[in-house]
Design an enzyme around this catalytic site. Structure first.
Site, PDB file in Angstrom:
ATOM      1  N   ASP A 178      11.593  -3.229  -4.236  1.00 33.92           N
ATOM      2  CA  ASP A 178      11.128  -1.927  -4.708  1.00 33.92           C
ATOM      3  C   ASP A 178      11.506  -1.773  -6.173  1.00 33.92           C
ATOM      4  OD1 ASP A 178      10.368   0.658  -5.126  1.00 33.92           O
ATOM      5  OD2 ASP A 178      11.448   1.510  -3.426  1.00 33.92           O
ATOM      6  N   ASP A 381       4.349  -0.881 -10.351  1.00 36.67           N
ATOM      7  CA  ASP A 381       5.119  -0.667  -9.129  1.00 36.67           C
ATOM      8  C   ASP A 381       4.809  -1.774  -8.127  1.00 36.67           C
ATOM      9  OD1 ASP A 381       6.885   1.282  -7.590  1.00 36.67           O
ATOM     10  OD2 ASP A 381       5.186   1.128  -6.236  1.00 36.67           O
TER      11      ASP A 381
END
Length: 497
Positions: A178, A381
């Site tokens: 992440d 991301d």
């Protein structure tokens, strides 16, 4: 998701893309349409019976540090077997993914706003927790999305598999990477149901590690958690408590600890700080053990290894039947192998990595969108599934795409996707090439399977032209994406996995 062990399984997507050095390259390619099997435009999860082809033709990460771990998509032939509910329909799975994707985007937008998103704290007594028995395939995609990343650790926790503990051996863990969070964590004993979720790997047991140590409330490391991640101090043990809340309502809490992390045969991170989770809320991706946080904050894996690995990392989102990688460190390959664009940081919220788009081309033609439309930047991301553009840019892209696809019938929209097609009568589909052009002239010509998701254009509009956008991992497929934080740039190397 992830901490100290032979760790990391990462889930991402794939795409065969071209890297250029200037935006003119995107408009001068010969041929602007690709013939794509209609079956490849469906949900990215590989069909049952598919064979894992492994790493692409000997391609390896370009990291100079030589530390990397495999990166696989959940539910694909290269990922570990899953106990998820295989009867969940593809349509439901994709719709749930897209709903989660919107929640994550809203959460990050909230974090980037002046006020930020409200911080949630959960207790370890089971209140507000989701029962493990409700775990399903669609929930398995939540934390990082099915286009998220699952890395299988090439690292080790200094926990011996044999009774008695010690630093020999290690406990392998499957985790989700992440890039938009800062606290690495894994589930730790004691971790009773329903406070903890099912996972593939054996739970980390602090009592079996000779190098495990809880962080005290008075230590500087505890203070670094700040108000965003601190969950106070244990009144009985004076041990530092952490909490992390995610945009889909999922959360984790437990004790902030250190142990030894092994990322490769000769790469050891002593005193690695991570969350030892004793309670979670929500279901985490595909029965993974936790999260390997790679954000820009001072608590992340990147920050903790900056001196060792040069403050850089990269990953490659794999094709459905192949493996990608997560690599720590900067590249050794020639600088020309990467198309680079400046990395934009926000001092008051350093977790997130932003880049700036300059233009978009569709079928060789540059869209008529003023550059100022992209001025807010876009978050790079690892977990956001689809790319989100300012409304003005999205409308121009949609119009050009629909024109190029006018020979195919439109069908009902999906959550967040309004340009969907019925390809039932078409074994092969002609899809227009799309290129994203960034500051400094870096160009990504998207892989032919990175343009659409389950028969829909894999782009959506952000809330307004002034809002931050997102570069989704569908569009990142098959690129090595280099986050050179020390060099203040993001690089792209095509055909890397």
């Amino acid at each position: 998701m992830a901490p100290v062990f032979p760790l990391i399984l990462v889930l991402l997507l794939s795409s065969r893309c071209r890297v250029g050095s200037s935006d003119e390259d995107a408009g001068e390619a010969v041929g602007y349409m690709d013939d794509v099997p209609a079956s490849s435009l469906k949900h990215v999860a590989a069909d049952h019976g598919s064979v894992c082809s492994g790493h692409k033709g000997g391609t390896m990460p370009s990291s100079s540090m030589g530390t990397w771990v495999p990166l696989n998509r959940p539910h694909g032939p290269c990922s570990p077997p899953s106990k998820s509910n295989a009867t969940t329909s593809r349509a439901v799975m994709v719709d749930d993914m897209l709903l989660w994707d919107q929640d994550r985007a809203n959460y990050i937008l909230g974090q980037l706003s002046d006020d930020g998103a409200g911080r949630e704290i959960i207790g370890i007594n089971g209140h507000n927790s989701t029962t493990v028995g409700t775990y399903t395939v669609n929930n398995a995609l939540l934390v990082d999305g099915e286009y998220g990343t699952m890395a299988q650790a090439g690292g080790n926790m200094s926990q011996s598999a044999a009774a008695g503990g010690g630093s020999r051996g290690g406990l392998s863990q499957t985790v989700v990477i992440d890039t938009s969070s800062d606290i690495p964590w894994v589930q730790c004993l004691p971790c009773p149901s329903p406070q903890c979720h099912l996972q593939k790997d054996r739970l980390y047991d602090p009592t079996r590690s000779s190098t495990y140590a809880p962080i005290s409330c008075a230590s500087p490391a505890c203070a670094l958690l700040g108000t965003r991640y601190s969950n106070g101090c244990s009144p009985t043990s004076q041990q530092c408590q952490y909490t992390v809340a995610y945009g889909d309502g999922a959360a984790t809490t437990g004790t902030y600890v250190t142990d030894r992390l092994t990322l490769g045969p000769n790469i050891v991170v002593p005193n690695f700080r991570f969350g030892c989770s004793h309670a979670v809320r929500g279901s985490f991706s595909d029965q993974t053990a936790g999260t390997l946080a790679l954000g820009g904050g001072r608590q992340s894996l990147l920050a903790q290894t900056a001196r060792t690995f040069g403050n850089a990392f990269s990953y490659c989102v794999p094709a459905p039947s192949a493996s990608g990688f997560l690599s720590m460190g900067g590249p050794t390959v020639a600088a020309s192998s990467f198309a680079r664009t400046p990395l934009v940081r926000i001092p008051r919220n350093p977790t997130f990595y932003l880049v700036r788009l300059r233009a978009i081309t569709v079928a060789g033609r540059r869209l008529s969108v003023p550059p100022a439309v992209f001025s807010a930047g876009s978050v790079m991301d690892s977990s956001i599934i689809i790319t989100r553009l300012p409304p003005t840019a999205y409308r121009a892209l949609r119009a050009a795409f629909r024109t190029a696809m006018s020979m195919y019938p439109l069908t009902a929209p999906r959550p967040g996707l309004d340009t969907c097609y019925d390809f039932l009568r078409f074994p092969t589909v002609r899809v227009p090439r799309i290129s994203l052009v960034f500051d400094a002239g870096a160009v990504l010509q998207l892989d032919r399977t990175s343009v659409m998701l389950d028969g829909c254009l894999a782009f959506a509009a952000s809330p307004s032209d002034g809002a931050v956008g997102f570069i989704g991992n569908v569009q990142q497929q098959t690129y090595e994406v280099l986050y050179d934080v020390g060099g203040r740039s993001v690089g792209f190397r095509g055909g890397a996995c």
